[in-house]
Each structure stands twice: as structure tokens, then as C-alpha cells.
Design a protein around this motif. Structure first.
Motif, PDB file in Angstrom:
ATOM      1  N   HIS A   1       0.860  -1.181   0.000  1.00 40.01           N
ATOM      2  CA  HIS A   1       0.000   0.000   0.000  1.00 40.01           C
ATOM      3  C   HIS A   1       0.899   1.234   0.000  1.00 40.01           C
ATOM      4  CE1 HIS A   1      -3.663   2.237   1.957  1.00 40.01           C
ATOM      5  NE2 HIS A   1      -3.363   2.669   0.760  1.00 40.01           N
TER       6      HIS A   1
ATOM      7  N   GLN B   1      -2.038  -1.336  -3.794  1.00 34.10           N
ATOM      8  CA  GLN B   1      -2.864  -0.128  -3.769  1.00 34.10           C
ATOM      9  C   GLN B   1      -1.962   1.093  -3.791  1.00 34.10           C
ATOM     10  OE1 GLN B   1      -5.684  -1.319  -0.304  1.00 34.10           O
ATOM     11  NE2 GLN B   1      -6.860   0.114  -1.551  1.00 34.10           N
TER      12      GLN B   1
ATOM     13  N   GLU C   1      -2.420   5.372  -3.541  1.00 31.92           N
ATOM     14  CA  GLU C   1      -3.332   6.492  -3.289  1.00 31.92           C
ATOM     15  C   GLU C   1      -2.552   7.799  -3.370  1.00 31.92           C
ATOM     16  OE1 GLU C   1      -5.945   6.307   0.108  1.00 31.92           O
ATOM     17  OE2 GLU C   1      -5.675   4.139   0.234  1.00 31.92           O
TER      18      GLU C   1
ATOM     19  N   ARG D   1      -5.089   6.752  -8.169  1.00 34.84           N
ATOM     20  CA  ARG D   1      -5.778   5.780  -7.311  1.00 34.84           C
ATOM     21  C   ARG D   1      -5.780   4.457  -8.082  1.00 34.84           C
ATOM     22  NH1 ARG D   1      -8.384   7.842  -2.985  1.00 34.84           N
ATOM     23  NH2 ARG D   1      -9.605   5.940  -2.773  1.00 34.84           N
TER      24      ARG D   1
ATOM     25  N   ARG E   1      -5.712   0.045  -7.848  1.00 34.78           N
ATOM     26  CA  ARG E   1      -5.866  -1.201  -7.097  1.00 34.78           C
ATOM     27  C   ARG E   1      -5.658  -2.363  -8.050  1.00 34.78           C
ATOM     28  NH1 ARG E   1     -10.506  -4.480  -4.734  1.00 34.78           N
ATOM     29  NH2 ARG E   1      -9.630  -5.397  -2.825  1.00 34.78           N
TER      30      ARG E   1
END
Length: 319
Positions: free
Chosen positions: A66, A108, A110, A132, A134
């Protein structure tokens, strides 16, 4: 020591997700001594590791990665795999962690800015901001959802500025993690905004500039891949306020009875159409349907076109 680069961070923490430790690193900066001017930065980096499988495998088995507020560059390696510049040391030249991740890991991203570099491409795409992303891998299934705002191309006059455009990519692919270049499946791409000319590398354009600008544009593309090769491409294009400059496409004489007329900008209220591109042996077939335009409020008759292209993209008559 693991990465082979200088690493600085503001804080570190760890928590358990089931039986897997999830490490959190805040304010991370990774600097390559060979190129200290372009460090890799994250506001937050989280790595979830399958500890038991890591001990048995002898390499890190990453379940989830992440990245928050990343300033990063993603490079395509000679073997077709992708890697984040600055994190090469995580695999120490061993592709097994990446292959394992592409079989069972989740990524992920962000926020932040991502630059994509592939030395095999004629020109590199513009960087992406407000990313963004995923990516979920499960066995031979791979599902991608990407939303971003492209920056104007670095080679353009306004290079690095946020372009008035948005990008969306959805992909559902199948294939072994060992060979991403041979994956099959479906991909959808949508690019929309105002004038998209700032996204195009100037060196690919006649006289270094796009022959057309728009007030708004929307491009949708559906791709079918078979063993990594394009099997079918369908596209829908909608342009409004299109201004086409003939002087950027062909040489227009400076003098003569037609010089003034040929040099005028051609403006369309709208231009829409559908296109389909498919391989056919050693060539391509391009079918354009419902190519419609409006000039000064007058709708022109829709056109259908059928072309055959060679592998270099040069058109010729259909057989």
C-alpha cells in the motif's frame, strides 16, 4: 542494506493482520547514490508479509503493498516485468518475489505522482497525478482499476502542469504471474477532458505541435488481448469544438490564389465516430463507422470507411 540505497523515514510501526505482520513506514525517502536528484518518496508505505511462507521460501512473500502519496517511477525490465525504481533491491535480482506477488498479492496506490518508463516505446507517456490504483492478483486472475489525472507531457511547453484530463483503466486479465506479457483478457480505457494536446509528445507531431485542439474530448477504448497480443480494438471518440490547422499537417504555399484559404483553421462543432481495429494475417483491418461532423450548426452526412493497414500502419486498399 537490503535496497542498496540510502533510506530515511519519519516513523515505523507494525501490526498484525491475522497471522501476517503489516509494517508501516511514514515519510519515506529512498535515494539512489547514482542519481540523488530523483529520490523515491512516500508519505506512507505499508507492506504486509506472509511470515510463514517467507521463512520456507527464502525470499519475501508480500501479500499486500500500500503506497500513499508516492513520487515514483515504474520501469519495465528487459524480461517484461515491471519494477519500482529504488525498490529493486527487494528482489535482489530474483524474480520469484514478483512472480509470487503477481499470483497472490494486492497493490494499492493512493495519491502522488507516477512516471511510467518503457524503453521499447517510441515515446514515454505523460506522468500521472492524483493516482488511485488497485491491482488484485489471485492465482492466474489479475484485476486492475486505475484512476488518475495526467500531467502535461514533459517535452511540452507546459510540461509538468496538471492537464485538464482524466484517465480510467479497468482490466480483467488471465495468465501466469511468471509471464505478464502473455496475459489474455479485456481492458477498458477512458480518457476525457478539454484539450488533450498537452499529453502528446511534441517530437511525434509535425512541426512539434498537434494539428488540432478541442474544447472537450472523450475517448473510450475496449481492448481484447490474446496471449499478450492485440486481438481486437474498439473505440468511440467524441470531440467538441475541434479546431484543425492544415498548416501543421501539410505545407501550405505563402502566396497564390489559394494560399489564404488553405491556411485557414477548420472548425467543427462536433466530431464523433466509432472505429474497430483487428489483425488479419500480416496486416490490420480498420473499420470506421458513423463518422459524423457538424460545422456551423450544419450536420454533415455520416461516413463509413474501411482500410487495410500494414504492420507499420501505412494504409492501402482493402482486398
Amino acid at each position: 542494506e537490503v535496497l542498496g540505497h540510502q533510506v530515511a523515514m519519519d516513523g515505523i510501526g507494525v501490526r498484525l493482520v491475522g497471522l501476517s505482520p503489516r509494517f508501516r513506514f511514514d515519510g519515506v525517502t529512498i535515494t539512489d547514490s547514482r542519481d540523488p536528484a530523483q529520490p523515491l518518496r512516500f508519505e506512507r508505505l505499508e507492506v504486509q508479509v506472509d511470515l510463514i511462507r517467507t521463512l520456507f521460501a527464502g525470499y519475501p512473500v508480500i501479500e499486500a503493498l500500500h503506497l500513499v502519496g508516492a513520487e515514483m517511477e515504474v520501469n519495465r525490465r528487459a524480461d517484461g516485468l515491471w519494477q519500482v525504481r529504488g525498490l529493486e533491491g527487494l528482489i535482489r535480482g530474483d524474480p520469484r518475489p514478483v512472480v509470487r506477488f503477481l499470483s497472490s498479492g494486492e497493490l494499492q496506490i493512493e495519491g502522488g505522482t507516477v512516471r511510467i518508463v518503457d524503453p521499447t516505446w517510441v515515446a514515454q507517456p505523460p506522468p500521472l497525478a492524483e493516482v488511485r490504483l488497485r491491482l488484485v492478483n489471485h492465482a492466474d486472475g489479475h484485476h486492475l482499476d486505475l484512476q488518475a489525472r495526467p500531467l502535461s507531457h514533459p517535452e511540452a511547453d507546459s510540461g509538468g502542469n496538471l492537464a485538464d484530463a482524466r484517465l480510467r483503466i479497468l482490466a480483467h486479465l488471465q495468465g501466469a504471474g511468471l509471464d505478464p506479457e502473455a496475459w489474455s483478457g479485456e481492458t477498458y480505457l477512458e480518457l476525457g477532458g478539454a484539450d488533450l494536446s498537452a499529453l502528446v509528445p511534441p517530437r511525434l507531431l509535425p512541426e512539434g505541435r498537434l494539428p488540432a485542439v478541442t474544447e472537450s474530448a472523450r475517448i473510450e477504448v475496449w481492448l481484447d488481448l490474446l496471449d499478450g497480443a492485440l486481438a481486437d480494438l474498439r473505440s468511440r471518440v467524441g470531440l467538441r469544438g475541434l479546431h484543425l490547422s492544415p498548416t501543421a499537417l501539410v505545407a501550405v504555399p505563402d502566396s497564390g490564389p489559394l494560399a489564404g484559404e488553405l491556411g485557414k483553421t477548420l472548425s467543427f462543432d462536433r466530431l464523433t465516430g466509432l472505429a474497430r481495429l483487428r489483425p488479419q494475417g500480416e496486416s490490420w483491418t480498420l473499420a470506421v463507422r458513423d463518422l459524423a461532423a457538424s460545422i456551423d450548426g450544419v450536420d454533415l452526412p455520416a461516413l463509413d470507411l474501411d482500410l487495410e493497414l500494414d504492420r507499420a500502419g501505412r494504409p492501402g486498399p482493402r482486398r
